[in-house]
Motif scaffolding. Structure first.
Motif, mmCIF file in Angstrom:
data_model
loop_
_atom_site.group_PDB
_atom_site.id
_atom_site.type_symbol
_atom_site.label_atom_id
_atom_site.label_comp_id
_atom_site.label_asym_id
_atom_site.label_seq_id
_atom_site.Cartn_x
_atom_site.Cartn_y
_atom_site.Cartn_z
ATOM 1 N N THR A 209 0.851 -1.194 0.000
ATOM 2 C CA THR A 209 0.000 0.000 0.000
ATOM 3 C C THR A 209 0.885 1.243 0.000
ATOM 4 N N SER A 210 2.106 1.109 -0.501
ATOM 5 C CA SER A 210 3.017 2.248 -0.527
ATOM 6 C C SER A 210 2.731 3.146 -1.731
ATOM 7 N N PRO A 211 2.308 4.397 -1.486
ATOM 8 C CA PRO A 211 2.096 5.319 -2.603
ATOM 9 C C PRO A 211 3.363 5.508 -3.443
ATOM 10 N N ALA A 212 4.531 5.518 -2.779
ATOM 11 C CA ALA A 212 5.779 5.726 -3.521
ATOM 12 C C ALA A 212 6.022 4.603 -4.519
ATOM 13 N N ALA A 213 5.690 3.366 -4.113
ATOM 14 C CA ALA A 213 5.896 2.228 -5.010
ATOM 15 C C ALA A 213 4.982 2.355 -6.236
ATOM 16 N N VAL A 214 3.750 2.766 -5.994
ATOM 17 C CA VAL A 214 2.821 2.957 -7.113
ATOM 18 C C VAL A 214 3.325 4.078 -8.027
ATOM 19 N N MET A 215 3.832 5.136 -7.412
ATOM 20 C CA MET A 215 4.331 6.284 -8.164
ATOM 21 C C MET A 215 5.471 5.862 -9.090
ATOM 22 N N ARG A 216 6.385 5.042 -8.557
ATOM 23 C CA ARG A 216 7.501 4.566 -9.388
ATOM 24 C C ARG A 216 6.978 3.829 -10.603
ATOM 25 N N SER A 217 5.980 3.002 -10.391
ATOM 26 C CA SER A 217 5.504 2.210 -11.517
ATOM 27 C C SER A 217 4.758 3.082 -12.547
ATOM 28 N N ILE A 218 4.061 4.106 -12.088
ATOM 29 C CA ILE A 218 3.405 5.018 -13.044
ATOM 30 C C ILE A 218 4.462 5.775 -13.844
ATOM 31 N N ASN A 219 5.529 6.183 -13.174
ATOM 32 C CA ASN A 219 6.603 6.919 -13.853
ATOM 33 C C ASN A 219 7.256 6.051 -14.939
ATOM 34 N N GLU A 220 7.521 4.792 -14.599
ATOM 35 C CA GLU A 220 8.106 3.869 -15.572
ATOM 36 C C GLU A 220 7.205 3.754 -16.805
ATOM 37 N N MET A 221 5.910 3.624 -16.539
ATOM 38 C CA MET A 221 4.956 3.474 -17.631
ATOM 39 C C MET A 221 4.990 4.692 -18.549
ATOM 40 N N LEU A 222 4.988 5.875 -17.936
ATOM 41 C CA LEU A 222 4.985 7.108 -18.729
ATOM 42 C C LEU A 222 6.212 7.202 -19.612
ATOM 43 N N LEU A 223 7.346 6.736 -19.097
ATOM 44 C CA LEU A 223 8.588 6.866 -19.850
ATOM 45 C C LEU A 223 8.736 5.795 -20.920
ATOM 46 N N SER A 224 8.015 4.691 -20.786
ATOM 47 C CA SER A 224 8.220 3.618 -21.760
ATOM 48 C C SER A 224 7.093 3.552 -22.786
ATOM 49 N N ASP A 225 5.928 4.086 -22.449
ATOM 50 C CA ASP A 225 4.791 3.990 -23.360
ATOM 51 C C ASP A 225 4.899 5.020 -24.481
ATOM 52 N N ASN B 214 -5.659 5.724 6.199
ATOM 53 C CA ASN B 214 -6.103 4.661 7.089
ATOM 54 C C ASN B 214 -6.950 5.257 8.215
ATOM 55 N N PRO B 215 -8.261 5.145 8.137
ATOM 56 C CA PRO B 215 -9.133 5.774 9.139
ATOM 57 C C PRO B 215 -9.056 5.087 10.502
ATOM 58 N N HIS B 216 -8.502 3.881 10.541
ATOM 59 C CA HIS B 216 -8.390 3.175 11.832
ATOM 60 C C HIS B 216 -7.227 3.726 12.650
ATOM 61 N N THR B 217 -6.124 4.025 11.979
ATOM 62 C CA THR B 217 -4.956 4.575 12.695
ATOM 63 C C THR B 217 -4.910 6.107 12.570
ATOM 64 N N HIS B 218 -5.872 6.677 11.856
ATOM 65 C CA HIS B 218 -5.934 8.129 11.627
ATOM 66 C C HIS B 218 -4.643 8.667 11.002
ATOM 67 N N THR B 219 -4.184 7.976 9.988
ATOM 68 C CA THR B 219 -2.979 8.437 9.290
ATOM 69 C C THR B 219 -3.251 8.551 7.788
ATOM 70 N N VAL B 220 -2.475 9.425 7.176
ATOM 71 C CA VAL B 220 -2.463 9.521 5.716
ATOM 72 C C VAL B 220 -1.007 9.432 5.277
ATOM 73 N N THR B 221 -0.712 8.429 4.452
ATOM 74 C CA THR B 221 0.644 8.321 3.908
ATOM 75 C C THR B 221 0.580 8.785 2.458
ATOM 76 N N TYR B 222 1.480 9.682 2.100
ATOM 77 C CA TYR B 222 1.406 10.198 0.739
ATOM 78 C C TYR B 222 2.743 10.152 0.023
ATOM 79 N N ALA B 223 2.671 10.131 -1.296
ATOM 80 C CA ALA B 223 3.836 10.381 -2.141
ATOM 81 C C ALA B 223 3.406 11.483 -3.088
ATOM 82 N N ASN B 224 4.291 12.438 -3.326
ATOM 83 C CA ASN B 224 3.934 13.597 -4.145
ATOM 84 C C ASN B 224 4.929 13.756 -5.291
#
Lengths: 373, 113
Positions: free
Chosen positions: A217-233, A249-259
């Motif tokens: 559930t790491s936003p950074a990991a998803v971001m890396r994969s979107i970046n790869e796609m943009l550069l190769s497509d 995560n509303p249970h732990t009241h946290t928001v993890t982000y990658a920007n």
């Protein structure tokens, strides 16, 4: 606006050259000497308008016009007949469909020019209405039709499209663990092209998330994969986008982000609003860009305010863009309101030199209830 | 409006961006740099001294330039960056990719060495 192209079909050299000379001042003009010649030309490049004589050797104007009518791609080309007086009986004989105007020779050049202009204007209005319609359709598809509904939180979202707007997008998905993954993005560029890319893009992100969220559930990991796609497509090769991915995560009241080069969100804390400082390079620019996750805590009553550049780039009273500092102030003002998004909207316009928004705007406000633990 | 380009050496040019690089002239900017890229120009110094508007479409066209020349180790240098340009560069974190210089002269020297 690109120059309009006109095809002149006329066997008389003098008339042909005269038309070419006069129309050539305003339009991109091509010529043909008979109907067959004209059809060959249309096959390789479709003009915006055709002006044709009637009596010509090989293939006359009527035959040309009929041939164009039989194909759906050429049927819509605006068509003007230049008729000699001697052709009048023939013209009256068959009322033809698909002819937009008849002009009798000898013709008045100014009159011809004004009719050409009017016809092209009509085509253009039609085209821009169509563009606007497709644009609205894309815009609607770039936004969700429902929002997360979570106990102990309020979740507000607002987007409005501007005719000159670009490719703002927002989407969310609930994970198997009852947490939420939110995607906010802005595809660079303006108009239909940006919206189209944003749409293709969002489809890809949805697909990627579906697969990736099973593992991480790491936003950074998803971001890396979107970046790869943009550069190769290849289709998306020249596409750049700023993205903000949030794992809430509303249970732990946290928001993890990658920007990735997106407008930085504002976190409202008990000590006041603060900008979520960390951000990385915009997407689509460089391979092996590193992205990091940052986790924010949402205190009781705390909120997260995310937005796109339509808000920050709104012109302020002194002519400068409103910028990030104004967003922080707006978050503070919105915190205790019943309608935080409305407060941000009107607060932005109050600070602005303009009466309306100048670009697409997108506002997301999520707030934890004051009395939860 | 066309872009004013100065050839410095066989592989470096200076592009005076002028008052605005935005959705109105971004395509023209692309056509301009394309000609130079085809002539094996690798380094582009962008003079932003007079630039009051740089929108996301304009910045996108600079990204396209970077994508074209970076595989050949080319560089895009930002010189004499005005405040409006600075804001955009900060927001998108692109200062990580484009080296900035206080003046065109400083950029020239840095690229020559």
């Amino acid at each position: 606006m690109a120059e309009h192209s006109i095809l002149i079909v006329e066997d008389d050299r003098t008339v042909r050259e005269l038309l070419k000379h006069r129309l050539g001042k305003h339009y991109n003009v091509a010529t043909a000497t008979n109907g067959q010649d004209a059809l060959d030309h249309v096959e390789s490049s479709i003009p915006d308008l055709i002006i044709s004589d009637i009596m010509m050797p090989k293939m006359d104007g009527f035959a040309l016009q009929s041939a164009l009518q039989s194909d759906k791609n050429t049927r819509v080309i605006p068509f003007i007949f230049l008729t000699a007086r001697a052709d009048e009986p023939a013209r009256k004989q068959g009322e033809r469909t698909g002819v937009d105007d008849y002009i009798t020779k000898p013709f008045d050049m100014d009159q011809l020019l004004s009719r050409v202009e009017r016809l092209l204007e009509r085509v253009e209005v039609f085209q821009s209405n169509l563009d606007a319609e497709i644009g609205r359709d894309f815009s609607n598809r770039l936004l969700p039709d429902r929002l997360p509904d979570v106990n102990g939180y309020r979740f507000d979202f607002h987007a409005e499209a501007h005719a000159q707007g670009g490719g703002d997008l927002f989407d969310w998905v609930e994970t198997d663990q009852g947490t939420y993954f939110l995607t906010i993005g802005d595809v660079m560029g303006k108009g239909l092209r940006a919206k189209f890319y944003a749409y293709s893009f969002l489809s890809y992100v949805r697909g990627t998330l579906h697969t990736l969220l099973k593992e991480s559930t790491s936003p950074a990991a998803v971001m890396r994969s979107i970046n790869e796609m943009l550069l190769s497509d290849e289709v998306l090769e020249d596409t750049f986008a700023s993205f903000l991915l949030l794992h809430w995560n509303p249970h732990t009241h946290t928001v993890t982000y990658a920007n990735a080069g997106h407008c930085r969100p504002v976190l409202v804390t008990p000590d006041g609003p603060e900008i979520a400082e960390h951000s990385d390079l915009i997407l689509g620019l460089e391979e092996d860009t590193s992205f990091s996750d940052v986790t924010l805590d949402l205190a009781p009553g705390g909120a997260l305010f995310a937005y796109t550049d339509g808000l920050t780039e709104q012109p302020g009273r002194n002519g400068d863009m409103l910028g990030e500092a104004a967003m922080r102030d707006l978050a503070a003002e919105a915190q205790d309101r019943d309608q935080p998004i409305e407060a941000i909207r009107t607060g932005t316009l109050d600070r602005s030199a303009a009466d309306d928004f100048q670009d697409d705007i997108l506002i997301l406000w999520m707030q934890r209830s004051p009395n939860t633990d | 409006m066309s872009f004013d380009v100065e050839t410095l050496t066989s592989d470096t040019v200076i592009v005076h961006v002028g008052e605005a690089l935005d959705f109105r002239n971004a395509d023209e900017f692309k056509e301009t740099f394309q000609d130079y890229v085809e002539d094996d120009i690798q380094n582009f110094i962008l003079d932003f001294s007079e630039t009051e508007v740089l929108d996301s479409t304009g910045l996108g066209s600079i990204f396209s330039l970077y994508r074209e020349i970076s595989p050949q180790d080319g560089q895009v240098a930002f010189a004499d960056v005005s405040r409006p340009v600075q804001v955009v560069v900060q927001l998108t974190r692109t200062y990580k990719v484009f080296r900035q210089y206080p003046s065109v002269e400083a950029a020239k020297e840095a690229l020559a060495s």
